[in-house]
Design a protein around this motif. Structure first.
Motif, short mmCIF file in Angstrom:
data_model
loop_
_atom_site.label_atom_id
_atom_site.label_comp_id
_atom_site.label_asym_id
_atom_site.label_seq_id
_atom_site.Cartn_x
_atom_site.Cartn_y
_atom_site.Cartn_z
N VAL A 1 -7.47 6.19 15.77
CA VAL A 1 -7.41 5.45 14.52
C VAL A 1 -6.55 6.25 13.54
O VAL A 1 -6.70 7.47 13.43
CB VAL A 1 -8.82 5.22 13.95
CG1 VAL A 1 -8.76 4.85 12.46
CG2 VAL A 1 -9.52 4.11 14.72
N VAL A 2 -5.63 5.56 12.88
CA VAL A 2 -4.84 6.19 11.81
C VAL A 2 -5.29 5.57 10.50
O VAL A 2 -5.19 4.36 10.31
CB VAL A 2 -3.33 5.97 12.03
CG1 VAL A 2 -2.53 6.59 10.89
CG2 VAL A 2 -2.90 6.52 13.38
N ASP A 3 -5.83 6.41 9.60
CA ASP A 3 -6.43 5.89 8.37
C ASP A 3 -5.78 6.50 7.14
O ASP A 3 -6.10 7.62 6.75
CB ASP A 3 -7.94 6.21 8.40
CG ASP A 3 -8.60 5.84 7.08
OD1 ASP A 3 -8.03 5.01 6.34
OD2 ASP A 3 -9.70 6.36 6.80
N PRO A 4 -4.86 5.75 6.49
CA PRO A 4 -4.24 6.26 5.26
C PRO A 4 -5.20 6.28 4.08
O PRO A 4 -4.89 6.87 3.04
CB PRO A 4 -3.10 5.28 5.00
CG PRO A 4 -2.94 4.49 6.26
CD PRO A 4 -4.28 4.47 6.90
N GLY A 5 -6.35 5.60 4.19
CA GLY A 5 -7.36 5.71 3.14
C GLY A 5 -7.25 4.70 2.01
O GLY A 5 -7.79 4.94 0.93
N PHE A 6 -6.55 3.59 2.25
CA PHE A 6 -6.42 2.58 1.20
C PHE A 6 -6.83 1.19 1.69
O PHE A 6 -6.83 0.92 2.89
CB PHE A 6 -4.98 2.51 0.68
CG PHE A 6 -4.55 3.76 -0.02
CD1 PHE A 6 -4.90 3.99 -1.34
CD2 PHE A 6 -3.80 4.72 0.64
CE1 PHE A 6 -4.50 5.15 -2.00
CE2 PHE A 6 -3.40 5.88 0.00
CZ PHE A 6 -3.75 6.09 -1.32
N LEU A 7 -7.17 0.35 0.75
CA LEU A 7 -7.36 -1.06 1.05
C LEU A 7 -7.00 -1.87 -0.19
O LEU A 7 -6.92 -1.34 -1.30
CB LEU A 7 -8.81 -1.36 1.47
CG LEU A 7 -9.83 -1.66 0.36
CD1 LEU A 7 -11.03 -2.38 0.95
CD2 LEU A 7 -10.27 -0.41 -0.34
N LYS A 8 -6.77 -3.15 0.02
CA LYS A 8 -6.55 -4.03 -1.11
C LYS A 8 -7.87 -4.73 -1.38
O LYS A 8 -8.52 -5.25 -0.47
CB LYS A 8 -5.49 -5.07 -0.74
CG LYS A 8 -4.39 -5.19 -1.79
CD LYS A 8 -3.43 -6.30 -1.45
CE LYS A 8 -2.04 -5.78 -1.21
NZ LYS A 8 -1.08 -6.85 -0.92
N GLN A 9 -8.28 -4.73 -2.63
CA GLN A 9 -9.50 -5.48 -2.94
C GLN A 9 -9.40 -6.12 -4.32
O GLN A 9 -8.67 -5.65 -5.18
CB GLN A 9 -10.75 -4.59 -2.84
CG GLN A 9 -10.79 -3.45 -3.83
CD GLN A 9 -12.06 -2.62 -3.69
OE1 GLN A 9 -12.93 -2.94 -2.90
NE2 GLN A 9 -12.17 -1.58 -4.48
N THR A 10 -10.13 -7.20 -4.50
CA THR A 10 -10.08 -7.87 -5.80
C THR A 10 -10.96 -7.14 -6.79
O THR A 10 -12.06 -6.67 -6.47
CB THR A 10 -10.58 -9.32 -5.74
OG1 THR A 10 -11.71 -9.37 -4.94
CG2 THR A 10 -9.51 -10.26 -5.30
N VAL A 11 -10.46 -7.08 -7.99
CA VAL A 11 -11.21 -6.50 -9.09
C VAL A 11 -11.19 -7.54 -10.21
O VAL A 11 -10.15 -8.12 -10.50
CB VAL A 11 -10.56 -5.19 -9.56
CG1 VAL A 11 -11.38 -4.55 -10.66
CG2 VAL A 11 -10.40 -4.23 -8.39
N TYR A 12 -12.35 -7.77 -10.77
CA TYR A 12 -12.44 -8.77 -11.83
C TYR A 12 -12.38 -8.08 -13.19
O TYR A 12 -13.09 -7.11 -13.42
CB TYR A 12 -13.75 -9.56 -11.70
CG TYR A 12 -13.96 -10.59 -12.79
CD1 TYR A 12 -13.07 -11.66 -12.93
CD2 TYR A 12 -15.03 -10.49 -13.67
CE1 TYR A 12 -13.27 -12.61 -13.92
CE2 TYR A 12 -15.22 -11.44 -14.66
CZ TYR A 12 -14.34 -12.49 -14.78
OH TYR A 12 -14.52 -13.43 -15.76
N ASN A 13 -11.53 -8.59 -14.03
CA ASN A 13 -11.45 -8.09 -15.39
C ASN A 13 -12.03 -9.14 -16.33
O ASN A 13 -11.38 -10.13 -16.63
CB ASN A 13 -9.98 -7.80 -15.73
CG ASN A 13 -9.83 -7.25 -17.14
OD1 ASN A 13 -10.73 -7.38 -17.97
ND2 ASN A 13 -8.69 -6.64 -17.40
N PRO A 14 -13.28 -8.94 -16.77
CA PRO A 14 -13.92 -9.99 -17.56
C PRO A 14 -13.23 -10.19 -18.92
O PRO A 14 -13.31 -11.27 -19.50
CB PRO A 14 -15.35 -9.49 -17.75
CG PRO A 14 -15.31 -8.04 -17.48
CD PRO A 14 -14.16 -7.80 -16.56
N ARG A 15 -12.53 -9.18 -19.40
CA ARG A 15 -11.90 -9.30 -20.71
C ARG A 15 -10.86 -10.42 -20.70
O ARG A 15 -10.82 -11.26 -21.59
CB ARG A 15 -11.26 -7.97 -21.12
CG ARG A 15 -10.89 -7.88 -22.59
CD ARG A 15 -10.27 -6.53 -22.91
NE ARG A 15 -9.10 -6.28 -22.08
CZ ARG A 15 -7.89 -6.81 -22.29
NH1 ARG A 15 -7.70 -7.62 -23.29
NH2 ARG A 15 -6.89 -6.51 -21.49
#
Length: 796
Positions: free
Chosen positions: A407-421
């Motif tokens: 396994v080669v793991d660069p240590g990142f992922l894409k994820q959604t983040v909600y900005n309530p403002r």
DNA sequence: GAGCACTGC
């Protein structure tokens, strides 16, 4: 329409001779206190496999005896040869040898927290142990085991049905969206998605059908599991007969244990954590390597690492985790070029390399390539080939590839983040958690000992990575969840006992939206409209729009648009055929607005389709359907369109159930106006006003400068537009856009567009001009709705 | 003139 009653997936109740037999005799003393009609499934004589079983007081010794019995206790049929064969393999599972301890703990406690790494067999075995002890069939109840994903619910149910020697859909079944594979009065062990159980809780707050509920994969912390944990924690106090098991794969169990501590504070008891049951895992060791110095370009570093493995390591396939489609396709191209160079330079010492991309929007046939065997040596006696899978996070939990050794793991992922403002969910590349890194490494040890190459330093791993991934409930827009909780009857959300409480601002945003949509009144109570909205598996804006649409006599069209807005992107753009794809899209584009284009796409698809109105299509993509060519020829995703068809059918059933009429207007001009008016009723908070001549827009109230997304099909730049989505990428864009009239905003959303409280600016001045004009035409009177709307549809 | 990590009802 009752078409779904005939579906092959809805198996009705049919009396069977077996069930009748089992009602005849009763000689077990503990049955005395049971009402007669519940005696049905219990055993008739001392030769019965479950003779002497006292519910929830069953011992391991008894269960093992019953498992070895000649008769299947649940079907009264002799056990098959296959059953005995499977039983042998089950006995080798780590959890099997802990049956006695587990059953004792289960007998003594209402809530148990369980931890066990993958391969321990907890998902298949624990629910069966529970069944033998709880004997749900004797009480007319069920044991439920939730899963975050549909595929898991289906495949585990199939496996357990085989293990218990019953037919899937009878004693053991599953329940997922679009498919209820259970039989009422027969099924007593049910695997289901967490979302499905949550939905059930909305209509039966006591979850009275269940005697034991098992939440599996709780460490994944899906939104549905988190809310269920909150509901179940409370429910456990009311329903002392309900047992709960929370199963997790990581060691972050202290948190679960103290959350589920049961104590009677009124009686002055001290809280004691819920008991923990540990199951050892059974995976192969994985050796972990770190880099010495941080890498600025992780994609480049990943490619180098793959080539290093290919040159220097023993045979075995490689899995690389990258963050998105573009990155993956790019990396695949580069790896292929480099690997071909290596092979050409020295074919006797380096084998051929096959590089396969993997991400969810990839057509299913191409996804299947991850299961292809690695290439053969370039010639006899030369080194064997190697398979490299370059994947998004989908390979971390959703898809398992056997044969991965590196396994080669660069240590990142894409994820959604909600900005309530600014009320925006955006997809961001961020570092993974330690738990996630551990899960990724584990992917190398499924078949034999493996190696994991982490493209970050050990120091960064120790000091920079969070222990656990932020649970979804802290990262999402909670409008839907809050509506569901209101439906459930939760009044005070701020004091609701979440395992991790969402940001107050996120809850406030959700309450505000639901109030503007008139789903909640000013006291925060659910309105009649809100109650119906909660019945639809949709975001509140879409639900509102759909329920209101009959008032404009366009619900048939709005139903389709709603379905199309609930599925992933339908447009395909193969990199080498972009021009052709653009051309095909232009042919389907309706200049009046992107919502109309979606409607047009669906209608064309439906016409091209061979339809089976009486059959609800399963979730399987309809690859053999006649329409596949139509979709393919028009660069559209057949999978997404089939999903739209499923969603549309489900929404249609819900509309019928709650008397939302399905109607359409004959006149095209009037129909199109009605559609845009209905859109306005749901999405008045997602409107932008054109500012200046350069095509830039300002979102109403939030005052975000946005541009029309390049995929937008409008041929002009209207002054007022309604959008489905705000996407924050290189620039802020609004996507899926249709023109609206400002009069409608004032008319259908008078509270939101109350000019007295509206923030100053060009948008307000433009609205003010419209309001003045309207007053003028009304002879100075207050505006009066043209159409009489039901009370429930008005905003207050 | 750009992108949709991934689930779920």
């Amino acid at each position: 329409m009752s078409a779904h009653m005939h579906s092959k997936f809805y198996i009705g109740y049919r009396p069977s001779p077996r069930r009748l037999n089992s009602c005849m005799m009763v000689d077990n003393p503990y049955l005395a206190h049971l009402p007669p009609f519940q005696r049905g499934a219990v055993h008739s004589s001392s030769s019965s496999p479950l003779f002497g079983f006292l519910p929830r007081k069953v011992k391991g010794e008894q269960v093992r005896k019953a498992m070895n019995h000649q008769l299947n206790p649940f079907t009264k049929q002799p056990h098959s040869a296959q059953y005995r064969k499977i039983l042998e393999t089950r006995r080798a599972l780590p959890v099997f040898s802990q049956m006695d301890d587990f059953l004792e703990l289960f007998s003594k406690n209402q809530i148990i927290v369980m931890v066990g790494e993958t391969g321990a067999g907890k998902t298949t075995q624990i629910p069966q142990f529970v069944t033998y002890s709880d004997l749900p069939h004797t009480k007319g109840k069920l044991v439920a085991c939730t899963q975050p994903r549909r595929v898991a619910a289906m495949s585990v149910a199939q496996r357990v049905a085989d293990e218990m020697d019953v037919q899937l859909g009878k004693q053991v079944g599953y329940s997922i969206r679009f498919e209820d594979m259970t039989e009422s009065e027969t099924t007593f062990l049910k695997y289901m998605t967490d979302g499905m159980l949550l939905r059930e809780a909305m209509s039966d707050t006591e979850l009275s059908r269940y005697s034991t509920i098992i939440l599996d994969e709780a460490h994944e912390r899906t939104l549905a599991t988190d809310i269920l944990m909150g509901l179940l924690k409370n429910l456990a106090k009311r329903r002392k007969d309900l047992k709960i098991i929370v199963m997790s794969a990581t060691l972050d169990t202290v948190k679960f244990q103290s959350y589920f501590s049961l104590h009677d504070s009124a009686a002055g008891e001290k809280p004691s954590p819920a008991p923990l049951f540990k199951v050892p895992g059974r995976t192969h060791p994985v050796e972990v390597f770190y880099i010495q110095e941080p890498e600025p370009d992780y994609v480049e570093a990943a490619i180098r690492t793959v080539l290093m493995i290919h040159r220097a390591e023993d045979p075995g396939d490689i899995l690389i985790f990258l963050t998105g489609e573009e990155e993956i396709e790019d990396a695949c191209r580069k790896i292929k070029i480099e690997a071909d160079d290596l092979l050409n330079a020295d074919p006797s010492s380096v084998g051929p390399l096959m590089c396969v991309p993997l991400y969810s929007s990839l057509p299913l046939q191409q996804q299947q390539r991850i299961f292809d065997a690695a290439p053969k040596p370039s010639q006899a006696g030369y080194p064997p080939g190697r398979k490299v899978v370059v994947s998004t996070n989908i390979a971390e939990t959703s898809l398992t590839i056997d044969g991965i050794v590196y396994v080669v793991d660069p240590g990142f992922l894409k994820q959604t983040v909600y900005n309530p403002r600014i009320r925006v969910e955006s997809s961001l590349v961020s570092p993974i958690s330690k738990a996630s890194a551990q899960q990724r490494a584990g992917r190398a040890g499924r078949t034999r000992p493996g190696k994991c190459f982490r493209l970050y330093t050990e120091k960064d791993f120790m000091l920079e990575l969070e222990e656990q991934t932020h649970p979804e409930i802290l990262r999402s827009n909670l409008a839907n969840a809050v509506l569901g909780l209101a439906k459930y009857g939760i009044k005070d959300l701020v004091r609701f006992d979440f395992l991790d409480a969402p940001a107050p601002e996120t809850l406030m945003r959700a309450l505000e939206l639901l109030n503007y949509l008139a789903a909640l009144n000013d006291e925060g109570e659910l309105t009649a409209l809100g109650g119906v909205m909660a019945e639809f598996p949709l975001d509140p804006q879409l639900a509102k729009m759909l329920i209101v649409s009959p008032e404009f006599r366009v619900s048939n069209e709005i139903l389709t648009i709603t379905a199309m807005l609930s599925i992933p992107n339908v447009w395909l753009r193969p990199p080498n055929q972009r021009a052709a794809a653009e051309q095909a899209k232009a042919m389907l584009t309706v200049p009046e607005g992107d919502h109309f284009t979606l409607l047009n796409v669906y209608n064309n698809y439906a016409q091209s389709t061979y339809s089976e109105p009486d059959v609800i299509q399963s979730m399987t993509p309809l690859v053999d359907k006649d329409d596949r060519n139509w979709a393919w020829n028009n660069f559209l995703s057949a999978r997404a369109l089939a999903q739209a068809e499923n969603v549309r059918a489900q929404l249609l059933r819900t509309m019928e159930k709650y008397d939302v009429d399905v109607i359409s207007l004959e006149d095209e001009r009037k129909r199109n106006i009605g559609i845009r008016q209905a859109l306005t009723c749901g999405f008045f908070m997602q409107v932008a006003h054109k500012e200046g001549e350069k095509g830039s827009y300002l979102t109403v109230k939030d005052n975000q400068v946005v541009a029309l997304h390049p995929s937008c099909g409008l041929d002009t730049q209207p002054e007022w537009v309604l959008f489905n989505e705000f996407v924050l990428t290189k620039r802020p864009y609004i996507r899926t856009v249709t023109e609206v009239k400002p009069e409608w905003l004032l008319e259908y959303a008078p509270v939101y567009f109350d000019l007295a409280s509206f923030p100053d600016g060009e948008t307000k001045r433009a609205l003010q001009r419209v309001a003045n004009r309207r007053r003028g035409t009304n002879g100075g009177k207050e505006p009066r709705p043209k159409k009489k709307l039901k009370k429930s549809q008005m905003n207050h």
